[in-house]
Motif scaffolding. Structure first.
Motif, PDB file in Angstrom:
ATOM      1  N   UNK A  78       0.828  -1.200   0.000  1.00 20.64           N
ATOM      2  CA  UNK A  78       0.000   0.000   0.000  1.00 20.64           C
ATOM      3  C   UNK A  78       0.868   1.258   0.000  1.00 20.64           C
ATOM      4  N   UNK A  79       1.964   1.202   0.739  1.00 23.55           N
ATOM      5  CA  UNK A  79       2.868   2.351   0.749  1.00 23.55           C
ATOM      6  C   UNK A  79       3.483   2.566  -0.630  1.00 23.55           C
ATOM      7  N   UNK A  80       3.799   1.470  -1.299  1.00 24.77           N
ATOM      8  CA  UNK A  80       4.312   1.588  -2.664  1.00 24.77           C
ATOM      9  C   UNK A  80       3.258   2.215  -3.574  1.00 24.77           C
ATOM     10  N   UNK A  81       2.017   1.743  -3.413  1.00 24.87           N
ATOM     11  CA  UNK A  81       0.920   2.286  -4.206  1.00 24.87           C
ATOM     12  C   UNK A  81       0.700   3.772  -3.882  1.00 24.87           C
ATOM     13  N   UNK A  82       0.884   4.115  -2.612  1.00 26.95           N
ATOM     14  CA  UNK A  82       0.737   5.501  -2.185  1.00 26.95           C
ATOM     15  C   UNK A  82       1.740   6.384  -2.924  1.00 26.95           C
ATOM     16  N   UNK A  83       2.958   5.910  -2.999  1.00 28.19           N
ATOM     17  CA  UNK A  83       3.983   6.676  -3.715  1.00 28.19           C
ATOM     18  C   UNK A  83       3.594   6.862  -5.184  1.00 28.19           C
ATOM     19  N   UNK A  84       3.078   5.792  -5.756  1.00 26.86           N
ATOM     20  CA  UNK A  84       2.644   5.863  -7.155  1.00 26.86           C
ATOM     21  C   UNK A  84       1.547   6.921  -7.338  1.00 26.86           C
ATOM     22  N   UNK A  85       0.559   6.870  -6.447  1.00 26.98           N
ATOM     23  CA  UNK A  85      -0.527   7.850  -6.546  1.00 26.98           C
ATOM     24  C   UNK A  85      -0.041   9.260  -6.266  1.00 26.98           C
ATOM     25  N   UNK A  86       0.902   9.385  -5.339  1.00 24.68           N
ATOM     26  CA  UNK A  86       1.446  10.710  -5.064  1.00 24.68           C
ATOM     27  C   UNK A  86       2.069  11.295  -6.321  1.00 24.68           C
ATOM     28  N   UNK A  87       2.779  10.460  -7.034  1.00 25.52           N
ATOM     29  CA  UNK A  87       3.459  10.928  -8.236  1.00 25.52           C
ATOM     30  C   UNK A  87       2.495  11.166  -9.385  1.00 25.52           C
ATOM     31  N   UNK A  88       1.482  10.297  -9.548  1.00 22.51           N
ATOM     32  CA  UNK A  88       0.674  10.340 -10.757  1.00 22.51           C
ATOM     33  C   UNK A  88      -0.786  10.767 -10.570  1.00 22.51           C
ATOM     34  N   UNK A 125      -2.555  11.538  -7.250  1.00 25.37           N
ATOM     35  CA  UNK A 125      -3.029  12.164  -6.027  1.00 25.37           C
ATOM     36  C   UNK A 125      -3.064  11.167  -4.875  1.00 25.37           C
ATOM     37  N   UNK A 126      -3.573  11.613  -3.752  1.00 24.76           N
ATOM     38  CA  UNK A 126      -3.453  10.830  -2.527  1.00 24.76           C
ATOM     39  C   UNK A 126      -4.736  10.139  -2.060  1.00 24.76           C
ATOM     40  N   UNK A 127      -5.877  10.490  -2.523  1.00 29.26           N
ATOM     41  CA  UNK A 127      -7.136  10.058  -1.919  1.00 29.26           C
ATOM     42  C   UNK A 127      -7.253   8.539  -1.813  1.00 29.26           C
ATOM     43  N   UNK A 128      -7.118   7.811  -2.900  1.00 30.92           N
ATOM     44  CA  UNK A 128      -7.282   6.353  -2.878  1.00 30.92           C
ATOM     45  C   UNK A 128      -6.216   5.669  -2.014  1.00 30.92           C
ATOM     46  N   UNK A 129      -5.005   6.117  -2.119  1.00 29.64           N
ATOM     47  CA  UNK A 129      -3.916   5.493  -1.367  1.00 29.64           C
ATOM     48  C   UNK A 129      -4.092   5.699   0.129  1.00 29.64           C
ATOM     49  N   UNK A 130      -4.478   6.884   0.527  1.00 26.94           N
ATOM     50  CA  UNK A 130      -4.647   7.172   1.951  1.00 26.94           C
ATOM     51  C   UNK A 130      -5.786   6.340   2.531  1.00 26.94           C
TER      52      UNK A 130
END
Length: 136
Positions: free
Chosen positions: A68-78, A80-85
């Motif tokens: 999930x943290x890896x996915x969070x980084x992906x969303x942060x880069x591409x 946004x944060x909503x789904x990852x958080x």
């Protein structure tokens, strides 16, 4: 003299009956405590298994958190944060729940082990076994 011998024999017989009765009572108590110990040991085995399962679950949830943290980084880069958080918070809640369950079972297991150690000592003391007696 014959009356004294008869009285002495009667006293001996009564005493033997009392001793035999006491032995039967102790054996019944020993059998009951042994059955309780066996039941407690089975329960302990179940608790140990459950703790092991919870430890495995914690490891699985931790791995999911890493992903999930890896996915969070992906969303942060591409994206946004909503789904990852949201997903990360769910996984963290799972970990907290599993940790709480594991702590509770570990506490119960410790209490149960202590109780069984005491019961085992009591059974060995009552049965007359050597304290170092070890069944195979």
């Amino acid at each position: 003299l014959d009356g004294a011998i008869l009285a002495l024999n009667e006293v001996k017989r009564d005493r033997k009956e009392e001793v035999a009765s006491a032995i039967r009572k102790e054996r019944m108590t020993l059998a009951q405590k042994t059955a309780e110990l066996e039941l407690a040991l089975k329960k302990q085995g179940g608790l140990i298994t459950r703790c092991s399962e919870l430890e495995n679950d914690v490891d699985d949830v931790k791995k999911k958190l890493e992903k999930a943290e890896e996915r969070n980084s992906y969303y942060e880069e591409r994206h946004g944060l909503i789904e990852a958080v949201v997903y990360q918070k769910k996984l963290e809640a799972d970990i907290r729940r599993r940790d709480r369950d594991m702590k509770q079972l570990t506490r119960k297991l410790g209490i149960e082990i202590e109780r069984r150690v005491t019961l085992t000592k009591w059974v060995r003391d009552k049965s007359g076994f050597d304290p170092d007696f070890d069944e195979e």
